[in-house]
Design a protein around this motif. Structure first.
Motif, PDB file in Angstrom:
ATOM      1  N   ARG A 131      43.662  48.028  80.073  1.00 14.00           N
ATOM      2  CA  ARG A 131      44.733  48.003  81.317  1.00 14.00           C
ATOM      3  C   ARG A 131      46.055  47.496  80.661  1.00 14.00           C
ATOM      4  NH1 ARG A 131      40.432  47.884  86.132  1.00 14.00           N
ATOM      5  NH2 ARG A 131      40.151  50.289  86.229  1.00 14.00           N
ATOM      6  N   GLN A 132      45.957  46.167  80.139  1.00 13.85           N
ATOM      7  CA  GLN A 132      46.848  45.480  79.585  1.00 13.85           C
ATOM      8  C   GLN A 132      47.570  46.360  78.502  1.00 13.85           C
ATOM      9  OE1 GLN A 132      48.150  42.651  80.432  1.00 13.85           O
ATOM     10  NE2 GLN A 132      49.875  42.821  79.032  1.00 13.85           N
ATOM     11  N   GLY A 133      46.840  46.936  77.762  1.00 14.95           N
ATOM     12  CA  GLY A 133      47.393  47.814  76.578  1.00 14.95           C
ATOM     13  C   GLY A 133      48.196  48.877  77.244  1.00 14.95           C
ATOM     14  N   PHE A 134      47.957  49.556  78.304  1.00 16.78           N
ATOM     15  CA  PHE A 134      48.633  50.651  78.980  1.00 16.78           C
ATOM     16  C   PHE A 134      49.838  49.945  79.257  1.00 16.78           C
ATOM     17  CE2 PHE A 134      44.658  53.412  79.636  1.00 16.78           C
ATOM     18  CZ  PHE A 134      45.249  53.932  78.699  1.00 16.78           C
ATOM     19  N   GLU A 171      51.531  47.631  78.077  1.00 17.01           N
ATOM     20  CA  GLU A 171      52.240  47.250  76.997  1.00 17.01           C
ATOM     21  C   GLU A 171      53.033  48.601  76.556  1.00 17.01           C
ATOM     22  OE1 GLU A 171      50.169  45.047  74.206  1.00 17.01           O
ATOM     23  OE2 GLU A 171      50.046  43.179  75.576  1.00 17.01           O
ATOM     24  N   PHE A 172      52.311  49.658  76.518  1.00 16.50           N
ATOM     25  CA  PHE A 172      52.634  51.121  76.232  1.00 16.50           C
ATOM     26  C   PHE A 172      53.795  51.259  77.132  1.00 16.50           C
ATOM     27  CE2 PHE A 172      48.319  52.546  74.534  1.00 16.50           C
ATOM     28  CZ  PHE A 172      48.708  52.247  73.602  1.00 16.50           C
ATOM     29  N   GLU A 173      53.677  51.206  78.201  1.00 20.01           N
ATOM     30  CA  GLU A 173      54.863  51.428  79.193  1.00 20.01           C
ATOM     31  C   GLU A 173      56.160  50.438  78.982  1.00 20.01           C
ATOM     32  OE1 GLU A 173      53.338  50.716  83.195  1.00 20.01           O
ATOM     33  OE2 GLU A 173      51.824  52.351  83.110  1.00 20.01           O
ATOM     34  N   GLU A 174      56.008  49.255  78.515  1.00 24.64           N
ATOM     35  CA  GLU A 174      57.038  48.423  78.078  1.00 24.64           C
ATOM     36  C   GLU A 174      57.550  48.791  77.069  1.00 24.64           C
ATOM     37  OE1 GLU A 174      57.904  44.996  78.947  1.00 24.64           O
ATOM     38  OE2 GLU A 174      56.846  45.189  81.076  1.00 24.64           O
ATOM     39  N   ALA A 175      56.711  49.345  76.084  1.00 26.92           N
ATOM     40  CA  ALA A 175      57.270  49.925  74.749  1.00 26.92           C
ATOM     41  C   ALA A 175      58.222  51.109  75.035  1.00 26.92           C
ATOM     42  CB  ALA A 175      56.289  50.266  73.669  1.00 26.92           C
ATOM     43  N   MET A 193      62.377  51.658  74.294  1.00 30.05           N
ATOM     44  CA  MET A 193      62.809  52.863  73.657  1.00 30.05           C
ATOM     45  C   MET A 193      63.838  53.688  74.438  1.00 30.05           C
ATOM     46  SD  MET A 193      59.625  54.139  71.149  1.00 30.05           S
ATOM     47  CE  MET A 193      58.424  54.115  72.516  1.00 30.05           C
ATOM     48  N   GLN A 194      63.634  53.860  75.758  1.00 30.12           N
ATOM     49  CA  GLN A 194      64.354  54.597  76.484  1.00 30.12           C
ATOM     50  C   GLN A 194      65.659  53.816  76.832  1.00 30.12           C
ATOM     51  OE1 GLN A 194      61.874  55.627  79.770  1.00 30.12           O
ATOM     52  NE2 GLN A 194      61.574  57.693  79.227  1.00 30.12           N
ATOM     53  N   ALA A 195      65.811  52.477  76.600  1.00 31.95           N
ATOM     54  CA  ALA A 195      66.844  51.669  76.895  1.00 31.95           C
ATOM     55  C   ALA A 195      67.804  52.014  75.926  1.00 31.95           C
ATOM     56  CB  ALA A 195      66.543  50.141  76.805  1.00 31.95           C
ATOM     57  N   GLY A 196      67.822  52.413  74.873  1.00 30.35           N
ATOM     58  CA  GLY A 196      68.678  52.884  73.800  1.00 30.35           C
ATOM     59  C   GLY A 196      69.374  54.007  74.148  1.00 30.35           C
TER      60      GLY A 196
END
Length: 262
Positions: free
Chosen positions: A74-77, A79-83, A87-90
């Motif tokens: 769940r922590q990994g998911f 972090e995926f969402e943060e990633a 990327m979308q912030a660009g």
């Protein structure tokens, strides 16, 4: 070190099934059938070599092996969402990198970027000189301008233009043709320069006549630095705004293409 292949679909199903302790409710969340959830869990168990769930008289139950990895999963998911957000912030940023030939930048692009910045001061531009090949990956480009018959291997939009025009000094000039790379029949010219922008400047200085893209000469014609000789000539070639599909689809790139076309 070689990165281990992660069965992401199965792990996503595991997370949902573990939270609900029900294949049916997990299926509702994931918009699939309970049978599909069961298949994903069995495939994940085969891949990992462990049993993840047991059915008891009280219902579905996680095994110790299944429970052992849930917190990290769940922590990994998260972090995926943060990633993904990073990327979308660009796309929502107002920083754009543009590649264009030097003369296009000077004669056409800069005045338009100044107009865009005047209405939206937060916009930031990085300009890269690109007179030949364009490498979007190496230069981290958002958009490029290039001369040709079409966008080539990229997505693109033609920059509107009247074609080619011949220009000279307002007081007249010698009949010498000013040549530049790409100019038709420039082999017999007596004056040669490096690009169409310099050809316009040479014509303004009275060195001869230059036949150049109309869009590059428009500002100098309006300012009276040069005058037109004869009518505009159609051309198969023109300038194109281009980018690979991922960059082209960005909202900030589409907004820039629209603004440059106004």
């Amino acid at each position: 070190m070689k990165r281990t292949h992660l069965p992401l679909n199965g792990l996503r199903v595991l997370d949902a099934a573990a939270r609900h302790l029900s294949f049916t409710r997990a299926a509702d969340e994931l918009a699939v059938t309970p049978a599909a959830v069961g298949q994903q869990i069995r495939a994940l168990e085969d891949t990992l070599g462990v049993v993840l769930f047991r059915r008891t008289t009280k219902g579905l139950e996680l095994t110790p092996e299944g429970d052992a990895g849930l917190a990290a999963l769940r922590q990994g998911f998260l972090e995926f969402e943060e990633a993904v957000r990073a990327m979308q912030a660009g796309q929502s940023s107002k920083s754009l990198t543009i590649a264009a030939p030097r003369d296009v930048t000077e004669k056409w692009l800069l005045p338009r970027l100044a107009a865009i910045s005047a209405t939206d001061p937060e916009t930031r531009f990085a300009l890269v000189s690109a007179d030949e090949a364009i490498d979007f990956t190496e230069a981290n480009l958002d958009l490029a301008i290039r001369w040709g018959e079409g966008p080539g291997e990229y997505e693109g939009e033609a920059i509107e233009s009247d074609g080619l025009v011949t220009v000279e000094h307002p007081g007249g000039s010698v009949m010498t043709a000013i040549g530049w790379p790409g100019a038709a029949g420039d082999g017999a010219t007596l004056v040669r320069v490096g690009d169409a922008g310099l050809a316009i400047d040479a014509a303004a200085a009275g060195l001869g006549r230059a036949t150049v893209p109309e869009m590059l000469a428009a500002h100098d014609l309006a300012a009276g630095r040069v005058v037109r000789v004869g009518e505009a000539q159609p051309s198969r070639h023109g300038y194109w705004l281009v980018a690979p599909t991922p960059q082209w689809r960005q909202k900030k790139v589409q907004a820039l293409v629209e603004a440059l076309g106004d």
